[in-house]
Design an enzyme around this catalytic site. Structure first.
Site, short mmCIF file in Angstrom:
data_model
loop_
_atom_site.label_atom_id
_atom_site.label_comp_id
_atom_site.label_asym_id
_atom_site.label_seq_id
_atom_site.Cartn_x
_atom_site.Cartn_y
_atom_site.Cartn_z
N CYS A 1 1.00 31.16 62.43
CA CYS A 1 0.67 30.51 63.69
C CYS A 1 1.03 31.41 64.89
O CYS A 1 0.32 32.37 65.15
CB CYS A 1 1.33 29.14 63.75
SG CYS A 1 0.37 28.02 64.79
N HIS B 1 -0.43 26.56 58.91
CA HIS B 1 0.93 26.52 58.35
C HIS B 1 0.88 26.33 56.84
O HIS B 1 0.99 25.19 56.36
CB HIS B 1 1.73 25.39 59.00
CG HIS B 1 2.05 25.64 60.43
ND1 HIS B 1 3.18 26.32 60.83
CD2 HIS B 1 1.36 25.36 61.56
CE1 HIS B 1 3.18 26.43 62.15
NE2 HIS B 1 2.08 25.85 62.61
N GLU C 1 3.03 26.81 54.69
CA GLU C 1 4.29 26.30 54.12
C GLU C 1 4.25 24.78 53.92
O GLU C 1 4.97 24.24 53.08
CB GLU C 1 5.47 26.69 55.02
CG GLU C 1 5.56 25.98 56.39
CD GLU C 1 4.76 26.65 57.51
OE1 GLU C 1 3.82 27.41 57.18
OE2 GLU C 1 5.04 26.39 58.70
N1 GLN Z 1 2.30 28.09 70.52
C1 GLN Z 1 1.15 28.45 69.76
C2 GLN Z 1 0.00 27.49 70.01
O1 GLN Z 1 0.17 26.43 70.51
C3 GLN Z 1 1.48 28.52 68.28
C4 GLN Z 1 1.85 27.21 67.68
C5 GLN Z 1 2.61 27.31 66.40
O2 GLN Z 1 3.15 28.36 66.05
N2 GLN Z 1 2.71 26.21 65.66
O3 GLN Z 1 -1.11 27.81 69.68
#
Ligand code: GLN
Length: 546
Positions: free
Chosen positions: A392, A523, A525
Protein backbone atom coordinates in the site's frame (compact mmCIF):
# COMPACT_ATOMS: atom_id res chain seq x y z
CA UNK A 1 -29.99 -27.50 15.93
CA UNK A 2 -30.85 -24.52 18.17
CA UNK A 3 -28.23 -21.88 17.88
CA UNK A 4 -25.82 -21.51 20.78
CA UNK A 5 -23.95 -18.43 21.96
CA UNK A 6 -20.85 -17.94 24.07
CA UNK A 7 -20.14 -14.48 25.47
CA UNK A 8 -16.53 -13.80 26.32
CA UNK A 9 -15.83 -10.97 28.74
CA UNK A 10 -12.64 -9.70 30.32
CA UNK A 11 -11.67 -9.21 33.95
CA UNK A 12 -8.97 -7.22 35.79
CA UNK A 13 -7.29 -5.66 32.78
CA UNK A 14 -7.23 -5.55 29.01
CA UNK A 15 -4.50 -6.90 26.79
CA UNK A 16 -4.32 -10.34 28.37
CA UNK A 17 -5.32 -12.17 25.21
CA UNK A 18 -9.09 -12.29 25.42
CA UNK A 19 -9.40 -12.30 21.63
CA UNK A 20 -6.87 -15.09 21.22
CA UNK A 21 -8.57 -17.09 23.99
CA UNK A 22 -11.93 -16.61 22.29
CA UNK A 23 -10.50 -17.58 18.89
CA UNK A 24 -8.86 -20.67 20.38
CA UNK A 25 -12.15 -21.58 22.02
CA UNK A 26 -13.74 -21.36 18.59
CA UNK A 27 -11.06 -23.60 17.15
CA UNK A 28 -11.60 -26.40 19.69
CA UNK A 29 -15.36 -26.22 19.18
CA UNK A 30 -14.74 -26.64 15.45
CA UNK A 31 -12.63 -29.64 16.32
CA UNK A 32 -15.58 -30.92 18.34
CA UNK A 33 -17.56 -30.95 15.09
CA UNK A 34 -19.43 -27.63 15.21
CA UNK A 35 -19.67 -24.78 12.80
CA UNK A 36 -18.43 -21.73 14.70
CA UNK A 37 -18.53 -18.05 13.96
CA UNK A 38 -17.59 -14.92 15.89
CA UNK A 39 -18.80 -11.45 16.73
CA UNK A 40 -16.53 -8.77 18.18
CA UNK A 41 -17.98 -5.91 20.18
CA UNK A 42 -15.85 -2.83 20.76
CA UNK A 43 -17.39 -0.50 23.33
CA UNK A 44 -16.05 2.75 21.89
CA UNK A 45 -18.26 5.31 20.16
CA UNK A 46 -16.43 5.25 16.81
CA UNK A 47 -18.66 3.60 14.22
CA UNK A 48 -15.74 1.43 13.12
CA UNK A 49 -11.99 1.13 13.65
CA UNK A 50 -11.13 3.01 10.47
CA UNK A 51 -10.69 6.49 11.88
CA UNK A 52 -8.37 5.59 14.72
CA UNK A 53 -4.63 6.08 14.83
CA UNK A 54 -2.88 2.69 14.59
CA UNK A 55 -0.50 3.67 17.39
CA UNK A 56 -3.48 4.02 19.66
CA UNK A 57 -5.62 1.18 18.46
CA UNK A 58 -3.39 -1.22 16.56
CA UNK A 59 -4.08 -2.55 13.11
CA UNK A 60 -7.34 -1.87 11.33
CA UNK A 61 -8.43 -5.21 9.94
CA UNK A 62 -10.42 -4.77 6.71
CA UNK A 63 -13.02 -7.42 5.98
CA UNK A 64 -13.66 -8.68 2.50
CA UNK A 65 -16.85 -6.58 2.36
CA UNK A 66 -14.81 -3.46 3.19
CA UNK A 67 -15.74 -2.96 6.83
CA UNK A 68 -12.88 -1.53 8.87
CA UNK A 69 -12.66 -3.48 12.10
CA UNK A 70 -10.51 -4.34 15.07
CA UNK A 71 -7.43 -6.53 14.79
CA UNK A 72 -9.19 -9.29 16.74
CA UNK A 73 -11.34 -9.89 13.69
CA UNK A 74 -8.12 -10.99 12.00
CA UNK A 75 -7.54 -13.52 14.78
CA UNK A 76 -11.03 -14.92 14.26
CA UNK A 77 -10.59 -15.20 10.50
CA UNK A 78 -7.20 -16.85 10.94
CA UNK A 79 -8.10 -19.26 13.72
CA UNK A 80 -11.53 -20.20 12.41
CA UNK A 81 -10.38 -20.12 8.76
CA UNK A 82 -13.57 -18.30 7.94
CA UNK A 83 -14.33 -15.06 6.12
CA UNK A 84 -16.43 -12.82 8.33
CA UNK A 85 -18.80 -10.06 7.29
CA UNK A 86 -19.67 -6.63 8.66
CA UNK A 87 -22.41 -8.05 10.89
CA UNK A 88 -19.68 -9.72 12.90
CA UNK A 89 -18.45 -6.40 14.23
CA UNK A 90 -20.17 -3.76 16.31
CA UNK A 91 -19.37 -0.75 18.45
CA UNK A 92 -21.41 1.46 20.77
CA UNK A 93 -21.47 3.92 17.88
CA UNK A 94 -22.73 1.48 15.27
CA UNK A 95 -25.43 0.12 17.58
CA UNK A 96 -26.70 3.59 18.56
CA UNK A 97 -26.68 4.54 14.90
CA UNK A 98 -28.95 1.57 14.10
CA UNK A 99 -31.31 2.44 16.94
CA UNK A 100 -31.47 6.12 15.95
CA UNK A 101 -31.99 5.31 12.27
CA UNK A 102 -34.81 2.95 13.18
CA UNK A 103 -36.43 5.59 15.37
CA UNK A 104 -36.18 8.15 12.57
CA UNK A 105 -38.06 5.82 10.24
CA UNK A 106 -40.84 5.16 12.75
CA UNK A 107 -39.48 1.70 13.38
CA UNK A 108 -40.56 1.74 17.03
CA UNK A 109 -44.29 2.32 16.37
CA UNK A 110 -44.46 5.56 18.32
CA UNK A 111 -42.99 4.09 21.51
CA UNK A 112 -40.48 5.87 23.74
CA UNK A 113 -37.09 4.52 22.73
CA UNK A 114 -35.04 3.84 25.86
CA UNK A 115 -31.43 2.90 26.37
CA UNK A 116 -32.69 -0.26 28.07
CA UNK A 117 -34.11 -2.41 26.54
CA UNK A 118 -33.80 -0.97 23.03
CA UNK A 119 -30.03 -0.73 22.80
CA UNK A 120 -29.33 -4.28 24.10
CA UNK A 121 -32.16 -5.55 21.90
CA UNK A 122 -30.42 -4.07 18.86
CA UNK A 123 -27.23 -5.84 20.00
CA UNK A 124 -29.11 -9.13 20.31
CA UNK A 125 -30.71 -8.63 16.89
CA UNK A 126 -27.33 -8.18 15.28
CA UNK A 127 -25.83 -11.21 17.06
CA UNK A 128 -28.71 -13.44 15.96
CA UNK A 129 -28.63 -12.05 12.43
CA UNK A 130 -24.92 -12.83 12.16
CA UNK A 131 -25.27 -16.34 13.47
CA UNK A 132 -28.02 -17.02 10.92
CA UNK A 133 -26.17 -15.44 8.02
CA UNK A 134 -22.97 -17.29 8.84
CA UNK A 135 -24.88 -20.52 9.33
CA UNK A 136 -23.11 -21.00 12.64
CA UNK A 137 -24.17 -23.54 15.23
CA UNK A 138 -22.12 -21.75 17.86
CA UNK A 139 -21.38 -18.01 17.83
CA UNK A 140 -18.70 -16.58 20.06
CA UNK A 141 -19.30 -12.97 21.08
CA UNK A 142 -16.32 -11.13 22.49
CA UNK A 143 -17.16 -8.04 24.50
CA UNK A 144 -14.21 -5.64 24.45
CA UNK A 145 -12.82 -3.97 27.55
CA UNK A 146 -13.12 -5.32 31.08
CA UNK A 147 -16.08 -5.82 33.43
CA UNK A 148 -16.81 -2.85 35.65
CA UNK A 149 -16.26 -0.33 32.88
CA UNK A 150 -19.16 1.98 32.23
CA UNK A 151 -18.74 1.48 28.48
CA UNK A 152 -19.64 -2.17 28.11
CA UNK A 153 -22.55 -2.37 30.51
CA UNK A 154 -25.17 -2.39 27.72
CA UNK A 155 -23.44 -5.28 26.02
CA UNK A 156 -23.40 -7.24 29.29
CA UNK A 157 -27.09 -6.45 29.56
CA UNK A 158 -27.58 -8.03 26.11
CA UNK A 159 -25.79 -11.16 27.37
CA UNK A 160 -27.97 -11.18 30.49
CA UNK A 161 -31.17 -10.83 28.46
CA UNK A 162 -30.19 -13.62 26.06
CA UNK A 163 -29.24 -15.94 28.89
CA UNK A 164 -32.47 -15.24 30.75
CA UNK A 165 -34.46 -16.11 27.66
CA UNK A 166 -32.61 -19.33 26.84
CA UNK A 167 -30.32 -20.38 29.71
CA UNK A 168 -29.21 -23.58 27.98
CA UNK A 169 -28.20 -21.85 24.79
CA UNK A 170 -25.97 -19.16 26.23
CA UNK A 171 -22.70 -19.50 28.13
CA UNK A 172 -20.56 -16.76 29.61
CA UNK A 173 -16.79 -17.07 29.83
CA UNK A 174 -14.76 -14.65 31.91
CA UNK A 175 -11.15 -14.29 30.80
CA UNK A 176 -9.38 -12.83 33.78
CA UNK A 177 -5.82 -12.10 34.83
CA UNK A 178 -3.87 -13.45 37.80
CA UNK A 179 -0.82 -11.34 38.58
CA UNK A 180 2.35 -12.77 40.09
CA UNK A 181 3.97 -9.66 41.66
CA UNK A 182 7.74 -10.07 41.61
CA UNK A 183 7.99 -8.83 45.20
CA UNK A 184 5.78 -11.73 46.34
CA UNK A 185 6.54 -14.42 43.80
CA UNK A 186 3.02 -15.74 44.36
CA UNK A 187 0.01 -15.89 42.04
CA UNK A 188 -2.77 -13.70 43.41
CA UNK A 189 -6.39 -14.61 42.76
CA UNK A 190 -8.06 -11.66 44.53
CA UNK A 191 -8.32 -9.33 41.50
CA UNK A 192 -10.09 -12.13 39.63
CA UNK A 193 -12.43 -12.73 42.55
CA UNK A 194 -13.29 -9.05 42.41
CA UNK A 195 -13.84 -9.22 38.66
CA UNK A 196 -16.30 -12.05 39.27
CA UNK A 197 -18.21 -9.81 41.73
CA UNK A 198 -18.29 -6.97 39.22
CA UNK A 199 -19.66 -9.29 36.59
CA UNK A 200 -22.28 -10.62 38.98
CA UNK A 201 -23.31 -7.06 39.82
CA UNK A 202 -24.46 -6.65 36.26
CA UNK A 203 -26.60 -9.76 36.60
CA UNK A 204 -24.29 -11.98 34.59
CA UNK A 205 -22.86 -15.16 36.12
CA UNK A 206 -19.87 -16.81 34.53
CA UNK A 207 -20.06 -20.44 33.41
CA UNK A 208 -16.33 -20.77 32.84
CA UNK A 209 -13.38 -18.72 34.03
CA UNK A 210 -10.14 -18.67 32.10
CA UNK A 211 -7.25 -17.53 34.28
CA UNK A 212 -4.52 -15.86 32.23
CA UNK A 213 -1.19 -15.71 33.98
CA UNK A 214 2.50 -16.03 33.35
CA UNK A 215 2.42 -19.50 34.85
CA UNK A 216 -0.10 -22.32 35.31
CA UNK A 217 -2.75 -21.95 37.96
CA UNK A 218 -2.53 -24.55 40.71
CA UNK A 219 -5.35 -26.42 42.42
CA UNK A 220 -5.71 -24.20 45.53
CA UNK A 221 -6.14 -21.11 43.38
CA UNK A 222 -8.57 -22.84 41.05
CA UNK A 223 -10.58 -23.75 44.10
CA UNK A 224 -10.57 -20.22 45.47
CA UNK A 225 -11.87 -18.90 42.18
CA UNK A 226 -14.41 -21.69 41.92
CA UNK A 227 -15.69 -20.81 45.40
CA UNK A 228 -15.96 -17.12 44.54
CA UNK A 229 -17.93 -17.86 41.40
CA UNK A 230 -20.02 -20.81 42.63
CA UNK A 231 -18.51 -22.95 39.89
CA UNK A 232 -16.92 -26.38 39.89
CA UNK A 233 -13.11 -26.24 39.86
CA UNK A 234 -13.20 -28.01 36.48
CA UNK A 235 -14.77 -24.83 35.12
CA UNK A 236 -11.67 -22.85 36.05
CA UNK A 237 -9.24 -23.11 33.18
CA UNK A 238 -5.59 -22.29 33.55
CA UNK A 239 -4.12 -20.29 30.67
CA UNK A 240 -0.40 -19.68 31.22
CA UNK A 241 1.86 -17.95 28.70
CA UNK A 242 2.78 -20.46 26.01
CA UNK A 243 5.52 -20.38 23.36
CA UNK A 244 3.07 -19.57 20.60
CA UNK A 245 -0.54 -18.47 20.38
CA UNK A 246 -1.14 -21.46 18.12
CA UNK A 247 -0.45 -23.81 21.04
CA UNK A 248 -3.47 -22.47 22.91
CA UNK A 249 -6.22 -24.61 21.32
CA UNK A 250 -4.41 -27.84 22.22
CA UNK A 251 -3.72 -26.51 25.73
CA UNK A 252 -7.42 -25.68 26.15
CA UNK A 253 -8.34 -29.20 25.05
CA UNK A 254 -5.91 -30.62 27.61
CA UNK A 255 -7.56 -28.47 30.27
CA UNK A 256 -10.95 -29.90 29.25
CA UNK A 257 -12.38 -26.57 28.11
CA UNK A 258 -14.14 -28.11 25.09
CA UNK A 259 -16.03 -30.70 27.18
CA UNK A 260 -16.96 -28.12 29.81
CA UNK A 261 -18.26 -25.65 27.24
CA UNK A 262 -20.28 -28.34 25.44
CA UNK A 263 -21.71 -29.51 28.74
CA UNK A 264 -22.86 -25.98 29.63
CA UNK A 265 -24.51 -25.65 26.24
CA UNK A 266 -26.08 -29.12 26.47
CA UNK A 267 -24.17 -30.33 23.44
CA UNK A 268 -22.20 -33.50 22.70
CA UNK A 269 -18.96 -33.88 20.82
CA UNK A 270 -19.66 -34.72 17.18
CA UNK A 271 -17.31 -36.81 15.18
CA UNK A 272 -17.46 -35.82 11.55
CA UNK A 273 -14.96 -36.05 8.74
CA UNK A 274 -14.59 -32.31 8.42
CA UNK A 275 -13.79 -31.89 12.12
CA UNK A 276 -11.22 -34.66 11.97
CA UNK A 277 -9.56 -33.17 8.93
CA UNK A 278 -9.55 -29.70 10.41
CA UNK A 279 -7.96 -31.02 13.60
CA UNK A 280 -5.34 -32.92 11.61
CA UNK A 281 -4.45 -29.89 9.49
CA UNK A 282 -4.19 -27.69 12.54
CA UNK A 283 -1.91 -30.23 14.20
CA UNK A 284 0.32 -30.25 11.12
CA UNK A 285 0.39 -26.46 11.08
CA UNK A 286 1.35 -26.24 14.76
CA UNK A 287 4.07 -28.84 14.17
CA UNK A 288 5.45 -26.86 11.24
CA UNK A 289 5.54 -23.76 13.44
CA UNK A 290 7.99 -25.44 15.79
CA UNK A 291 10.76 -26.90 13.72
CA UNK A 292 12.28 -24.88 10.90
CA UNK A 293 15.57 -25.94 9.41
CA UNK A 294 16.47 -22.62 7.83
CA UNK A 295 16.38 -19.00 8.84
CA UNK A 296 15.94 -15.52 7.31
CA UNK A 297 16.16 -12.05 8.80
CA UNK A 298 13.53 -9.60 7.66
CA UNK A 299 13.35 -5.91 8.49
CA UNK A 300 9.89 -4.37 8.68
CA UNK A 301 10.31 -0.63 8.26
CA UNK A 302 7.13 1.04 9.45
CA UNK A 303 5.97 4.12 11.27
CA UNK A 304 3.63 2.99 14.01
CA UNK A 305 5.96 1.25 16.43
CA UNK A 306 6.59 3.80 19.16
CA UNK A 307 4.15 4.56 21.95
CA UNK A 308 5.83 6.54 24.72
CA UNK A 309 8.68 4.46 26.05
CA UNK A 310 7.32 1.28 24.52
CA UNK A 311 7.73 -0.25 21.09
CA UNK A 312 4.66 -2.13 19.89
CA UNK A 313 4.11 -4.15 16.75
CA UNK A 314 0.31 -4.11 17.13
CA UNK A 315 -0.22 -1.97 14.06
CA UNK A 316 1.17 -4.70 11.83
CA UNK A 317 -0.18 -7.92 13.36
CA UNK A 318 -1.44 -9.37 10.10
CA UNK A 319 1.82 -8.65 8.28
CA UNK A 320 3.75 -10.37 11.06
CA UNK A 321 1.50 -13.42 11.09
CA UNK A 322 1.59 -13.64 7.27
CA UNK A 323 5.40 -13.69 7.34
CA UNK A 324 5.35 -16.40 9.99
CA UNK A 325 3.01 -18.63 7.95
CA UNK A 326 5.17 -18.14 4.86
CA UNK A 327 8.14 -19.32 6.91
CA UNK A 328 6.35 -22.28 8.47
CA UNK A 329 5.14 -23.56 5.12
CA UNK A 330 8.68 -23.53 3.72
CA UNK A 331 10.63 -24.73 6.71
CA UNK A 332 12.14 -21.29 7.26
CA UNK A 333 12.24 -19.45 10.55
CA UNK A 334 11.51 -15.78 9.87
CA UNK A 335 13.26 -13.49 12.34
CA UNK A 336 11.62 -10.09 12.21
CA UNK A 337 13.02 -6.77 13.33
CA UNK A 338 10.76 -3.73 13.44
CA UNK A 339 12.47 -0.47 12.60
CA UNK A 340 10.89 2.99 12.73
CA UNK A 341 11.44 4.74 9.40
CA UNK A 342 11.93 8.00 11.31
CA UNK A 343 15.19 6.62 12.77
CA UNK A 344 16.84 6.94 9.35
CA UNK A 345 15.64 10.53 9.00
CA UNK A 346 17.03 11.72 12.32
CA UNK A 347 20.15 9.59 11.81
CA UNK A 348 19.59 7.48 14.92
CA UNK A 349 20.24 4.64 12.50
CA UNK A 350 22.50 4.44 9.48
CA UNK A 351 21.11 2.89 6.33
CA UNK A 352 23.96 0.40 6.40
CA UNK A 353 22.25 -1.44 9.30
CA UNK A 354 20.01 -2.83 6.60
CA UNK A 355 22.94 -4.82 5.24
CA UNK A 356 22.29 -7.60 7.74
CA UNK A 357 18.77 -8.27 6.52
CA UNK A 358 17.84 -10.83 3.89
CA UNK A 359 14.65 -9.02 3.00
CA UNK A 360 12.97 -5.65 3.59
CA UNK A 361 9.25 -5.06 3.93
CA UNK A 362 7.66 -1.60 3.94
CA UNK A 363 4.02 -1.84 5.06
CA UNK A 364 1.06 0.54 4.71
CA UNK A 365 0.43 3.83 6.44
CA UNK A 366 -0.97 7.35 6.29
CA UNK A 367 0.35 10.91 6.46
CA UNK A 368 3.77 12.48 6.40
CA UNK A 369 5.65 10.90 9.29
CA UNK A 370 8.52 8.66 8.34
CA UNK A 371 8.03 9.13 4.61
CA UNK A 372 11.60 10.20 3.86
CA UNK A 373 12.93 7.32 5.94
CA UNK A 374 10.78 4.88 4.01
CA UNK A 375 12.04 6.28 0.71
CA UNK A 376 15.64 5.95 1.87
CA UNK A 377 15.07 2.32 2.85
CA UNK A 378 13.30 1.48 -0.41
CA UNK A 379 16.15 3.07 -2.37
CA UNK A 380 18.63 1.02 -0.35
CA UNK A 381 16.77 -2.22 -1.06
CA UNK A 382 16.55 -1.32 -4.75
CA UNK A 383 20.20 -0.42 -5.19
CA UNK A 384 21.55 -3.27 -3.08
CA UNK A 385 19.24 -5.84 -4.66
CA UNK A 386 17.78 -6.88 -1.31
CA UNK A 387 14.43 -8.66 -1.77
CA UNK A 388 11.71 -6.09 -1.22
CA UNK A 389 7.99 -6.24 -0.58
CA UNK A 390 6.01 -2.98 -0.43
CA UNK A 391 2.43 -2.84 0.77
CA UNK A 392 0.00 0.00 0.00
CA UNK A 393 1.91 3.11 1.15
CA UNK A 394 5.00 0.94 0.62
CA UNK A 395 4.05 0.59 -3.05
CA UNK A 396 3.27 4.27 -3.47
CA UNK A 397 6.64 5.25 -2.02
CA UNK A 398 8.44 2.64 -4.16
CA UNK A 399 6.97 4.30 -7.26
CA UNK A 400 7.93 7.79 -6.05
CA UNK A 401 11.47 6.72 -5.11
CA UNK A 402 11.96 5.10 -8.52
CA UNK A 403 10.58 8.13 -10.35
CA UNK A 404 12.83 10.52 -8.43
CA UNK A 405 16.03 8.55 -8.47
CA UNK A 406 15.88 6.42 -11.63
CA UNK A 407 13.55 8.25 -14.02
CA UNK A 408 15.06 11.66 -13.19
CA UNK A 409 11.70 13.11 -12.10
CA UNK A 410 13.11 14.91 -9.07
CA UNK A 411 9.78 16.53 -8.19
CA UNK A 412 7.72 13.36 -8.35
CA UNK A 413 5.64 13.07 -5.18
CA UNK A 414 2.44 11.80 -3.72
CA UNK A 415 -0.40 14.30 -3.31
CA UNK A 416 -0.88 12.90 0.18
CA UNK A 417 2.38 14.60 1.12
CA UNK A 418 0.94 17.88 -0.05
CA UNK A 419 4.15 19.34 -1.48
CA UNK A 420 3.70 22.41 -3.68
CA UNK A 421 4.61 22.19 -7.38
CA UNK A 422 5.35 18.49 -7.20
CA UNK A 423 4.64 16.09 -10.05
CA UNK A 424 1.57 14.08 -9.03
CA UNK A 425 3.04 10.59 -9.22
CA UNK A 426 0.50 9.37 -6.65
CA UNK A 427 -2.88 11.12 -6.87
CA UNK A 428 -6.13 11.08 -4.99
CA UNK A 429 -8.67 8.73 -6.60
CA UNK A 430 -11.34 10.70 -8.44
CA UNK A 431 -14.25 9.49 -6.31
CA UNK A 432 -12.38 10.50 -3.16
CA UNK A 433 -12.20 14.22 -3.99
CA UNK A 434 -15.81 15.07 -3.18
CA UNK A 435 -15.83 12.79 -0.11
CA UNK A 436 -12.88 14.64 1.37
CA UNK A 437 -14.33 18.04 0.41
CA UNK A 438 -17.52 17.10 2.30
CA UNK A 439 -15.47 15.95 5.30
CA UNK A 440 -16.74 12.39 4.85
CA UNK A 441 -13.71 10.57 6.15
CA UNK A 442 -15.10 7.49 7.92
CA UNK A 443 -15.54 4.32 5.86
CA UNK A 444 -15.07 6.16 2.57
CA UNK A 445 -11.71 4.88 1.30
CA UNK A 446 -11.47 2.29 -1.46
CA UNK A 447 -12.20 -0.63 0.84
CA UNK A 448 -12.47 -4.40 0.72
CA UNK A 449 -11.98 -7.06 -1.92
CA UNK A 450 -11.42 -6.03 -5.53
CA UNK A 451 -10.14 -8.06 -8.46
CA UNK A 452 -6.91 -7.36 -10.29
CA UNK A 453 -5.72 -8.69 -13.63
CA UNK A 454 -2.10 -9.82 -13.77
CA UNK A 455 0.31 -9.30 -16.62
CA UNK A 456 1.47 -12.42 -18.44
CA UNK A 457 5.13 -13.20 -17.86
CA UNK A 458 5.42 -10.94 -14.83
CA UNK A 459 6.78 -11.89 -11.41
CA UNK A 460 3.32 -11.26 -9.95
CA UNK A 461 1.70 -13.66 -12.44
CA UNK A 462 4.32 -16.28 -11.62
CA UNK A 463 3.81 -15.86 -7.87
CA UNK A 464 0.01 -16.09 -7.98
CA UNK A 465 -0.12 -18.69 -10.75
CA UNK A 466 -3.35 -17.21 -12.08
CA UNK A 467 -4.54 -14.31 -14.27
CA UNK A 468 -7.11 -12.78 -11.93
CA UNK A 469 -6.74 -12.30 -8.20
CA UNK A 470 -8.90 -10.77 -5.50
CA UNK A 471 -7.33 -8.82 -2.64
CA UNK A 472 -8.49 -6.46 0.10
CA UNK A 473 -7.86 -2.72 -0.19
CA UNK A 474 -7.76 0.34 2.02
CA UNK A 475 -6.52 3.53 0.39
CA UNK A 476 -7.47 6.92 -1.04
CA UNK A 477 -4.52 7.49 -3.34
CA UNK A 478 -3.35 5.61 -6.39
CA UNK A 479 -0.44 5.49 -8.81
CA UNK A 480 -1.17 8.09 -11.50
CA UNK A 481 -1.58 6.17 -14.81
CA UNK A 482 -0.11 9.16 -16.69
CA UNK A 483 3.33 8.20 -15.39
CA UNK A 484 3.13 4.52 -16.27
CA UNK A 485 5.03 5.01 -19.55
CA UNK A 486 8.01 6.73 -18.02
CA UNK A 487 8.19 4.20 -15.18
CA UNK A 488 8.02 1.30 -17.64
CA UNK A 489 10.63 2.81 -19.94
CA UNK A 490 13.02 2.78 -17.01
CA UNK A 491 12.41 -0.83 -15.98
CA UNK A 492 9.49 -0.74 -13.59
CA UNK A 493 6.67 -3.04 -14.68
CA UNK A 494 3.02 -2.44 -13.81
CA UNK A 495 2.09 -6.09 -13.45
CA UNK A 496 -1.44 -5.79 -12.08
CA UNK A 497 -4.38 -3.53 -12.94
CA UNK A 498 -7.97 -3.24 -11.79
CA UNK A 499 -10.19 -5.13 -14.31
CA UNK A 500 -11.21 -1.82 -16.00
CA UNK A 501 -7.51 -1.21 -16.65
CA UNK A 502 -7.57 2.12 -14.80
CA UNK A 503 -5.89 1.50 -11.45
CA UNK A 504 -2.34 0.15 -11.22
CA UNK A 505 -2.38 -2.49 -8.47
CA UNK A 506 1.09 -4.06 -8.58
CA UNK A 507 4.51 -2.75 -9.52
CA UNK A 508 7.73 -4.70 -9.84
CA UNK A 509 11.23 -4.22 -11.15
CA UNK A 510 12.39 -6.00 -14.26
CA UNK A 511 14.42 -9.03 -13.21
CA UNK A 512 17.40 -7.56 -15.05
CA UNK A 513 17.35 -4.73 -12.52
CA UNK A 514 16.50 -6.59 -9.33
CA UNK A 515 16.00 -10.24 -8.33
CA UNK A 516 12.85 -9.59 -6.25
CA UNK A 517 11.29 -6.16 -5.96
CA UNK A 518 7.52 -6.13 -5.86
CA UNK A 519 4.96 -3.83 -4.29
CA UNK A 520 1.19 -3.96 -4.14
CA UNK A 521 -1.55 -1.40 -3.63
CA UNK A 522 -3.65 -3.86 -1.62
CA UNK A 523 -3.11 -5.66 1.69
CA UNK A 524 -2.26 -9.31 1.00
CA UNK A 525 -1.63 -9.87 4.72
CA UNK A 526 -5.37 -9.71 5.40
CA UNK A 527 -6.00 -12.91 3.49
CA UNK A 528 -3.13 -14.98 4.77
CA UNK A 529 -4.27 -17.83 7.00
CA UNK A 530 -2.41 -20.45 9.03
CA UNK A 531 -3.51 -23.27 6.76
CA UNK A 532 -3.25 -21.28 3.54
CA UNK A 533 -0.18 -19.11 3.62
CA UNK A 534 -0.23 -16.26 1.08
CA UNK A 535 1.71 -16.74 -2.20
CA UNK A 536 3.16 -13.23 -2.13
CA UNK A 537 4.57 -13.67 1.38
CA UNK A 538 5.75 -17.18 0.47
CA UNK A 539 7.62 -15.80 -2.54
CA UNK A 540 9.10 -12.91 -0.55
CA UNK A 541 10.38 -15.20 2.23
CA UNK A 542 11.72 -17.66 -0.35
CA UNK A 543 13.52 -14.91 -2.28
CA UNK A 544 14.97 -13.59 1.00
CA UNK A 545 16.27 -17.04 1.83
CA UNK A 546 17.89 -17.65 -1.55
N1 GLN B 1 -2.08 6.60 2.68
C1 GLN B 1 -2.16 5.87 1.46
C2 GLN B 1 -3.52 6.03 0.80
O1 GLN B 1 -4.46 6.45 1.40
C3 GLN B 1 -1.85 4.41 1.68
C4 GLN B 1 -2.84 3.70 2.53
C5 GLN B 1 -2.35 2.43 3.15
O2 GLN B 1 -1.14 2.18 3.21
N2 GLN B 1 -3.25 1.61 3.66
O3 GLN B 1 -3.66 5.73 -0.35
Amino acid sequence: MTKKYIFVVGGVMSGVGKGISASSMGKILQHAGYSVSAVKIDPYVNIDAGTMNPVEHGETFVLSDGYETDQDMGNYERFLDRTLTRDSYMTTGSIYQQVINRERSLGYDGKTVSVVPHVPLAVIDQIKRTSKKQNAEITIIEIGGTVGEYENILFLEAARMMKRENPDDVAVVLVSYLPIPSTLGEMKSKPTQQAIRLLQESGVFPDIIIGRAERSMDKPRKEKIAAASMLHSEDIISAPNLDSIYDIPKHFQDEGLDSRLLKKLKLKKKSNKQAKLSQLNWKKFVKSSKQQKNMVNIAIVGKYFNTGDFVLSDAYVSVIEALKYAGYSQNIQVNMTWISAGNFENKTLKLSVLKKYDGILVPGGFGNNGIDGKDMVIGYARKNKIPFLGICLGMQRAAVEFAQNVCGLKNAESDEQNIKNSLPMITIMTDQVSKIADGKMGGTMRLGSCDAVLKRGSLARKIYGTDIISERHRHRYELNPEYVDVLEKNGMIISGYSPDGLLPEIIELDKKLHPFFIAVQFHPELQSRPLTSHPLFDAFVKASFN
